[in-house]
Design a protein around this motif. Structure first.
Motif, PDB file in Angstrom:
ATOM      1  N   PHE A 280       0.853  -1.193   0.000  1.00  0.00           N
ATOM      2  CA  PHE A 280       0.000   0.000   0.000  1.00  0.00           C
ATOM      3  C   PHE A 280       0.880   1.230   0.000  1.00  0.00           C
ATOM      4  O   PHE A 280       2.051   1.174   0.371  1.00  0.00           O
ATOM      5  N   THR A 281       0.322   2.337  -0.445  1.00  0.00           N
ATOM      6  CA  THR A 281       1.073   3.589  -0.520  1.00  0.00           C
ATOM      7  C   THR A 281       0.791   4.430   0.717  1.00  0.00           C
ATOM      8  O   THR A 281      -0.203   4.193   1.433  1.00  0.00           O
ATOM      9  N   GLU A 282       1.629   5.422   0.942  1.00  0.00           N
ATOM     10  CA  GLU A 282       1.369   6.297   2.090  1.00  0.00           C
ATOM     11  C   GLU A 282       0.101   7.107   1.842  1.00  0.00           C
ATOM     12  O   GLU A 282      -0.593   7.479   2.782  1.00  0.00           O
ATOM     13  N   HIS A 283      -0.253   7.330   0.578  1.00  0.00           N
ATOM     14  CA  HIS A 283      -1.487   8.054   0.258  1.00  0.00           C
ATOM     15  C   HIS A 283      -2.713   7.221   0.611  1.00  0.00           C
ATOM     16  O   HIS A 283      -3.785   7.773   0.882  1.00  0.00           O
ATOM     17  N   ASP A 284      -2.566   5.891   0.626  1.00  0.00           N
ATOM     18  CA  ASP A 284      -3.678   5.032   1.021  1.00  0.00           C
ATOM     19  C   ASP A 284      -4.066   5.248   2.484  1.00  0.00           C
ATOM     20  O   ASP A 284      -5.204   4.958   2.879  1.00  0.00           O
ATOM     21  N   ILE A 285      -3.133   5.734   3.290  1.00  0.00           N
ATOM     22  CA  ILE A 285      -3.460   6.035   4.692  1.00  0.00           C
ATOM     23  C   ILE A 285      -4.432   7.203   4.747  1.00  0.00           C
ATOM     24  O   ILE A 285      -5.351   7.224   5.573  1.00  0.00           O
ATOM     25  N   ARG A 286      -4.267   8.169   3.876  1.00  0.00           N
ATOM     26  CA  ARG A 286      -5.203   9.299   3.790  1.00  0.00           C
ATOM     27  C   ARG A 286      -6.592   8.800   3.396  1.00  0.00           C
ATOM     28  O   ARG A 286      -7.601   9.239   3.954  1.00  0.00           O
ATOM     29  N   ALA A 287      -6.636   7.867   2.445  1.00  0.00           N
ATOM     30  CA  ALA A 287      -7.916   7.298   2.036  1.00  0.00           C
ATOM     31  C   ALA A 287      -8.555   6.533   3.187  1.00  0.00           C
ATOM     32  O   ALA A 287      -9.776   6.589   3.396  1.00  0.00           O
ATOM     33  N   LYS A 288      -7.745   5.817   3.940  1.00  0.00           N
ATOM     34  CA  LYS A 288      -8.264   5.083   5.102  1.00  0.00           C
ATOM     35  C   LYS A 288      -8.814   6.045   6.144  1.00  0.00           C
ATOM     36  O   LYS A 288      -9.883   5.797   6.729  1.00  0.00           O
ATOM     37  N   ALA A 289      -8.118   7.152   6.366  1.00  0.00           N
ATOM     38  CA  ALA A 289      -8.576   8.140   7.343  1.00  0.00           C
ATOM     39  C   ALA A 289      -9.954   8.676   6.962  1.00  0.00           C
ATOM     40  O   ALA A 289     -10.855   8.778   7.805  1.00  0.00           O
ATOM     41  N   LEU A 298     -18.193  10.926  11.250  1.00  0.00           N
ATOM     42  CA  LEU A 298     -17.455  12.172  11.386  1.00  0.00           C
ATOM     43  C   LEU A 298     -17.406  12.902  10.042  1.00  0.00           C
ATOM     44  O   LEU A 298     -17.850  12.382   9.018  1.00  0.00           O
ATOM     45  N   ASP A 299     -16.859  14.096  10.036  1.00  0.00           N
ATOM     46  CA  ASP A 299     -16.816  14.928   8.830  1.00  0.00           C
ATOM     47  C   ASP A 299     -15.605  14.559   7.976  1.00  0.00           C
ATOM     48  O   ASP A 299     -14.532  15.145   8.106  1.00  0.00           O
ATOM     49  N   ALA A 300     -15.783  13.587   7.084  1.00  0.00           N
ATOM     50  CA  ALA A 300     -14.685  13.131   6.232  1.00  0.00           C
ATOM     51  C   ALA A 300     -14.254  14.223   5.264  1.00  0.00           C
ATOM     52  O   ALA A 300     -13.062  14.393   4.989  1.00  0.00           O
ATOM     53  N   HIS A 301     -15.214  14.971   4.756  1.00  0.00           N
ATOM     54  CA  HIS A 301     -14.886  16.052   3.814  1.00  0.00           C
ATOM     55  C   HIS A 301     -14.044  17.122   4.485  1.00  0.00           C
ATOM     56  O   HIS A 301     -13.073  17.628   3.919  1.00  0.00           O
ATOM     57  N   GLY A 302     -14.391  17.462   5.708  1.00  0.00           N
ATOM     58  CA  GLY A 302     -13.609  18.441   6.453  1.00  0.00           C
ATOM     59  C   GLY A 302     -12.213  17.933   6.761  1.00  0.00           C
ATOM     60  O   GLY A 302     -11.235  18.681   6.701  1.00  0.00           O
ATOM     61  N   LEU A 303     -12.106  16.637   7.076  1.00  0.00           N
ATOM     62  CA  LEU A 303     -10.813  16.054   7.414  1.00  0.00           C
ATOM     63  C   LEU A 303      -9.887  16.025   6.204  1.00  0.00           C
ATOM     64  O   LEU A 303      -8.714  16.414   6.294  1.00  0.00           O
ATOM     65  N   LEU A 304     -10.406  15.595   5.056  1.00  0.00           N
ATOM     66  CA  LEU A 304      -9.582  15.485   3.853  1.00  0.00           C
ATOM     67  C   LEU A 304      -9.406  16.829   3.153  1.00  0.00           C
ATOM     68  O   LEU A 304      -8.488  16.995   2.350  1.00  0.00           O
ATOM     69  N   ALA A 305     -10.298  17.772   3.426  1.00  0.00           N
ATOM     70  CA  ALA A 305     -10.205  19.138   2.879  1.00  0.00           C
ATOM     71  C   ALA A 305     -10.160  19.151   1.357  1.00  0.00           C
ATOM     72  O   ALA A 305      -9.380  19.881   0.756  1.00  0.00           O
ATOM     73  N   HIS A 306     -11.013  18.330   0.736  1.00  0.00           N
ATOM     74  CA  HIS A 306     -11.139  18.410  -0.722  1.00  0.00           C
ATOM     75  C   HIS A 306     -11.863  19.705  -1.100  1.00  0.00           C
ATOM     76  O   HIS A 306     -12.672  20.225  -0.321  1.00  0.00           O
TER      77      HIS A 306
END
Length: 333
Positions: A280-289, A298-306
């Motif tokens: 897995f990539t380190e970016h996959d950790i962001r996807a997991k979060a 929880l607010d996934a959109h707020g966390l990822l800040a897309h």
């Protein structure tokens, strides 16, 4: 004719980087300070030296774009553009801009897509923007990339299970242990994490400015795991005067390439020792979060800040497992 450059070959003629700033030297030998950073310097250069309106070859069009437009993008995007433009130069460089037709763009995608379909799509997007700017500059009347379909990409849907991440972290170096926990807690992109400064750690949380995306300020509130991740990062070998949370032994932030090398070595080791079964990539950790945050309400959109919520929704949907209850046989009445 002047001597050929031995460094800073990306700069236009008569522009030099000296004493921390860019300068233009006119034909009379007068030095004009352009600015301390490349985007501002190129903007000033364009005012002093009228850029050519016409371009006899695509090479000159690419040159102008990379001097005037690309440096104004986010650092990571600018770096990607410098890599992507190389493939475009090889295929289109000797062509006249007005001779490029949609069939040539399709041919480029077909050839490039055989080995690097994702990169081919990114390069097509860059080429389209180059042509859009060429229309603005009066070089062309239409964009030959319009209507050219992208190569269909297989969306990444890798989800890291809790046990996988825990096992990898346990086998990884203290640097990657702190990084993985910090990334999972914050959902930040790699570039943001590596550039995180200690003065961003405030009493109410960790402050980020989403300048590259939409300019919105984000404050990630403290919790026990986030405090632990910061403590782990601060405990890493570091000079006392470093301003970065994740820094090298010299106090400087890790470069993207340098950190990717560290990650790849750790990943190869974990796979070779059977600690994890799938890369897995380190970016996959962001996807997991983001996925885990959504699962917990929880607010996934707020966390990822897309920039757009639809991006977050698509991002999560790819990795979300749909759970279905089985159909039971009806009991006879």
């Amino acid at each position: 004719m002047g001597r050929p450059r031995t460094k800073n070959k990306h700069l236009p003629p008569r522009v030099y980087f000296k004493h921390g700033a860019y300068y233009y030297v006119d034909r009379a030998g007068q030095w004009h300070r352009l600015g301390a950073n490349l985007p501002d310097a190129m903007a000033e250069w364009a005012k002093l030296v009228e850029a050519p309106v016409t371009a006899t070859r695509m090479q000159s069009l690419f040159d102008r774009y990379m001097l005037e437009i690309a440096p104004r993008k986010a650092p990571r995007t600018y770096k990607d553009n410098k890599s992507e433009i190389k493939a475009l130069r090889v295929f289109f460089g000797d062509m006249k801009p007005e001779d490029v037709e949609p069939r040539h763009v399709y041919e480029f995608l077909e050839i490039r897509g055989q080995t690097a379909p994702v990169r081919a799509n990114r390069e097509r997007a860059l080429l389209s923007h180059v042509f859009t700017k060429a229309m603005q500059w009066g070089v062309l009347r239409y964009n030959p990339c319009r209507g050219v379909k992208r190569i269909t990409e297989r969306p990444r849907d890798r989800y890291i299970e809790d046990e996988e991440l825990a096992a990898f972290m346990q086998s990884a170096s203290p640097l990657l242990q702190a990084y993985c926990l910090y990334k999972y807690c914050t959902g930040r992109r790699q570039g943001e994490i590596l550039a995180t400064r200690l003065d961003q750690l405030k009493e109410d949380g960790i402050h980020y400015q989403q300048t590259a995306k939409q300019g919105k300020r984000v404050v990630i509130e403290w919790d026990d795991d986030l405090r632990l991740a910061v403590q782990m990062a601060k405990a890493l070998p570091r000079p006392s005067n470093s301003e970065y949370l994740f820094c090298t032994r010299h106090g400087q932030p890790y470069s993207g390439d340098g950190f990717r090398s560290i990650w790849q070595r750790a990943m190869r080791k974990a796979l070779a020792e059977g600690i994890i079964k799938e890369r897995f990539t380190e970016h996959d950790i962001r996807a997991k979060a983001g996925t885990d945050a959504d699962e917990r309400g929880l607010d996934a959109h707020g966390l990822l800040a897309h920039a757009r919520k639809t991006t977050t929704d698509i991002y999560i949907k790819r990795r979300k497992v749909q759970r279905v209850k089985p159909l039971n046989r009806q009991k006879p009445v």
